[in-house]
Design an enzyme around this catalytic site. Sequence first.
Site, short mmCIF file in Angstrom:
data_model
loop_
_atom_site.label_atom_id
_atom_site.label_comp_id
_atom_site.label_asym_id
_atom_site.label_seq_id
_atom_site.Cartn_x
_atom_site.Cartn_y
_atom_site.Cartn_z
N HIS A 1 -11.68 4.27 -1.19
CA HIS A 1 -11.67 3.42 0.02
C HIS A 1 -12.35 2.07 -0.23
O HIS A 1 -12.83 1.42 0.70
CB HIS A 1 -12.36 4.12 1.22
CG HIS A 1 -11.59 5.29 1.76
ND1 HIS A 1 -12.19 6.48 2.09
CD2 HIS A 1 -10.27 5.44 2.01
CE1 HIS A 1 -11.27 7.33 2.52
NE2 HIS A 1 -10.09 6.72 2.49
N GLU B 1 -7.40 -3.52 4.89
CA GLU B 1 -7.31 -3.44 3.42
C GLU B 1 -6.33 -4.47 2.87
O GLU B 1 -6.50 -4.98 1.78
CB GLU B 1 -6.88 -2.03 3.01
CG GLU B 1 -8.00 -1.02 3.24
CD GLU B 1 -7.52 0.38 3.55
OE1 GLU B 1 -6.63 0.53 4.42
OE2 GLU B 1 -8.02 1.32 2.92
N ASN C 1 0.87 -1.17 0.00
CA ASN C 1 0.00 0.00 0.00
C ASN C 1 0.91 1.22 0.00
O ASN C 1 1.47 1.59 1.02
CB ASN C 1 -0.87 -0.04 1.26
CG ASN C 1 -1.80 1.15 1.37
OD1 ASN C 1 -1.73 2.09 0.57
ND2 ASN C 1 -2.66 1.13 2.38
N GLY D 1 -10.51 7.95 8.70
CA GLY D 1 -9.12 7.99 9.15
C GLY D 1 -8.57 9.34 8.76
O GLY D 1 -9.28 10.35 8.87
N SER D 2 -7.33 9.40 8.25
CA SER D 2 -6.86 10.72 7.80
C SER D 2 -7.59 11.12 6.53
O SER D 2 -7.92 12.28 6.33
CB SER D 2 -5.34 10.74 7.64
OG SER D 2 -4.90 9.60 6.98
N ARG E 1 -7.88 17.55 4.13
CA ARG E 1 -8.64 17.83 2.91
C ARG E 1 -9.99 18.44 3.26
O ARG E 1 -10.56 18.13 4.31
CB ARG E 1 -8.87 16.54 2.10
CG ARG E 1 -7.60 15.97 1.54
CD ARG E 1 -7.88 14.67 0.80
NE ARG E 1 -6.93 13.65 1.18
CZ ARG E 1 -7.17 12.34 1.17
NH1 ARG E 1 -8.35 11.89 0.79
NH2 ARG E 1 -6.24 11.50 1.53
N ILE F 1 -10.06 7.01 13.15
CA ILE F 1 -11.00 7.74 14.01
C ILE F 1 -12.19 6.84 14.35
O ILE F 1 -12.59 6.73 15.51
CB ILE F 1 -11.46 9.04 13.32
CG1 ILE F 1 -10.26 9.97 13.07
CG2 ILE F 1 -12.52 9.75 14.16
CD1 ILE F 1 -10.56 11.16 12.18
N GLY F 2 -12.74 6.17 13.34
CA GLY F 2 -13.92 5.33 13.55
C GLY F 2 -13.68 4.22 14.55
O GLY F 2 -14.55 3.88 15.35
N GLU F 3 -12.47 3.65 14.54
CA GLU F 3 -12.18 2.51 15.42
C GLU F 3 -11.81 2.93 16.84
O GLU F 3 -11.95 2.15 17.78
CB GLU F 3 -11.01 1.69 14.85
CG GLU F 3 -11.37 0.96 13.58
CD GLU F 3 -10.14 0.45 12.82
OE1 GLU F 3 -9.10 0.22 13.46
OE2 GLU F 3 -10.23 0.29 11.59
N ARG G 1 -2.24 -1.83 -3.70
CA ARG G 1 -3.40 -0.94 -3.64
C ARG G 1 -3.18 0.16 -4.68
O ARG G 1 -2.19 0.90 -4.60
CB ARG G 1 -3.50 -0.33 -2.25
CG ARG G 1 -4.62 0.67 -2.13
CD ARG G 1 -4.66 1.26 -0.75
NE ARG G 1 -5.73 2.23 -0.65
CZ ARG G 1 -5.87 3.07 0.38
NH1 ARG G 1 -5.03 3.04 1.38
NH2 ARG G 1 -6.86 3.91 0.41
N MET H 1 -6.91 13.82 15.49
CA MET H 1 -7.99 13.93 16.47
C MET H 1 -7.47 13.92 17.91
O MET H 1 -8.02 14.59 18.78
CB MET H 1 -8.97 12.77 16.30
CG MET H 1 -9.99 12.99 15.24
SD MET H 1 -11.07 14.37 15.69
CE MET H 1 -12.15 14.34 14.27
N ARG H 2 -6.42 13.14 18.15
CA ARG H 2 -5.92 13.06 19.53
C ARG H 2 -5.40 14.42 20.00
O ARG H 2 -5.68 14.83 21.13
CB ARG H 2 -4.82 11.99 19.64
CG ARG H 2 -5.37 10.58 19.50
CD ARG H 2 -4.33 9.59 19.14
NE ARG H 2 -3.87 9.76 17.77
CZ ARG H 2 -3.15 8.87 17.09
NH1 ARG H 2 -2.78 7.76 17.67
NH2 ARG H 2 -2.78 9.11 15.84
P1 ADP Z 1 -4.54 6.48 7.22
O1 ADP Z 1 -4.37 4.98 7.18
O2 ADP Z 1 -5.44 7.04 6.19
O3 ADP Z 1 -3.26 7.25 7.38
P2 ADP Z 1 -5.80 5.99 9.77
O4 ADP Z 1 -6.98 5.18 9.41
O5 ADP Z 1 -4.64 5.32 10.41
O6 ADP Z 1 -5.34 6.85 8.52
O7 ADP Z 1 -6.30 7.18 10.71
C1 ADP Z 1 -5.40 8.14 11.19
C2 ADP Z 1 -6.16 9.10 12.08
O8 ADP Z 1 -6.93 8.39 13.04
C3 ADP Z 1 -5.25 10.00 12.89
O9 ADP Z 1 -4.89 11.14 12.17
C4 ADP Z 1 -6.12 10.35 14.08
O10 ADP Z 1 -6.87 11.51 13.79
C5 ADP Z 1 -7.05 9.19 14.22
N1 ADP Z 1 -6.76 8.36 15.40
C6 ADP Z 1 -5.90 7.32 15.50
N2 ADP Z 1 -5.91 6.81 16.75
C7 ADP Z 1 -6.81 7.54 17.46
C8 ADP Z 1 -7.29 7.52 18.80
N3 ADP Z 1 -6.85 6.62 19.69
N4 ADP Z 1 -8.21 8.44 19.15
C9 ADP Z 1 -8.67 9.34 18.26
N5 ADP Z 1 -8.26 9.41 16.97
C10 ADP Z 1 -7.35 8.53 16.59
#
Ligand code: ADP
Length: 401
Positions: A188, A388, A9, A217-218, A248, A338-340, A100, A291-292
Amino acid sequence: MTKAVLALNAGSSSLKFALFRVDPTDTPASPSHRIASGEVEGIDTHPHFRAKDAGGRVLVDESWDTHAGTADPHHGPMATLMDWIGGHLGGLELMGVGHRVVHGGPDFIRPVRITPKILGDLAALTPFAPLHQPGSLAPARALLAQRPDLPQVACFDTAFHHTMPAVAQAQALPRSYADKGVRRYGFHGLSYEYIASCLRERAPHLATSRCIVAHIGSGASLCAMCEGHSIDTTMGFSVLDGLMMGTRCGHLDPGVILYMLKEEGLGAAEIETILYHRSGLLGVSGLSNDMRDLHARAAHDPAVTAALDLFVYRFVQEAGMMAASLQGLDGLVFTAGIGENDAIIRAAICGRLAWLGVRLDEAANAANNEIISTSDSRVEVRVIPTDEETTIRRHVMMCLA
Ligand code: ADP
């Protein structure tokens, strides 16, 4: 003989990988046996290679300098990764590599074996995803030069959405643009395909009904899934559309772009930088795209609170659109970073979706349980970690079968 599949990926400057063992009796639907995963970051500056085994034990953690003037910065990291993998296969034979690929355009609606001709066809789609397509093809090109014998498979983020009806793919532009491929595609897809497979296994009642899957996520988007198939999604022609994201903008009145062009005299490259890299949570908060960081500052900084409020507000608006496409809603699934992980954002979103029949179980949400809705909630809400790389492994096995 037991074999292995490598899932790659690639971003513009990073290369994530996962290595899977494939037993002789395994089918694409068999559970994943992950041997190792990791990434090479800083590919065009100071590559940093990290890998862990399935139990989280660090297997490698090293950096090196790129050689100035290297024509393809992916060449060295790809060779290093393949050498390392060769040394860690322990008697397994690598049967194929899956990539990917961000954009499959109108024609690539299923995984495809990579050849020099296919690589050319995919490179021709670069105008549709100028910031992402070159990076997603670079490792395949490097590997084709280094290991022409090794089967490679392209797996498309757009392909899952090819089931969207014509009306959801359309844009209200002059017809000539649709003829050029300027239409809504959605992204996605490898994540949504994985979640659809989880629903079939764990929640068949949702797999056969109307769900919104939220990959946040991001990058972030929603998929309106009807009986496991995409019928609409919030990202459209590009990965800029729909939800507010880390950096974005998400959905934007095109008049703003005309304003930037005509009133501010900005060029395409400057506008691209603003929309892709300086907007979203980062742009509105002025602080961070993570988000953190934002939660940590929310109590002290009104701009941060405004960013979080807008993120939730826009999610709920776009979820309303997806529910309209589905003509009702039975399930909501949160996935990606963020969702997880972010119970605060999930709670804020679910609170504002009460009108659709969502009732959150606060304790289950705080505990990150899989089912986070109450037993009397009209909409079942779940948290399912995405994977993925497993979708890529399945595609490689299907394509090479
Ligand atoms: P990608 O794979 O697109 O880089 P991710 O799915 O890993 O992105 O998501 C990254 C984002 O998830 C981070 O920028 C953050 O905002 C959020 N994130 C990750 N862990 C946490 C957490 N424990 N609490 C809140 N947000 C989180």
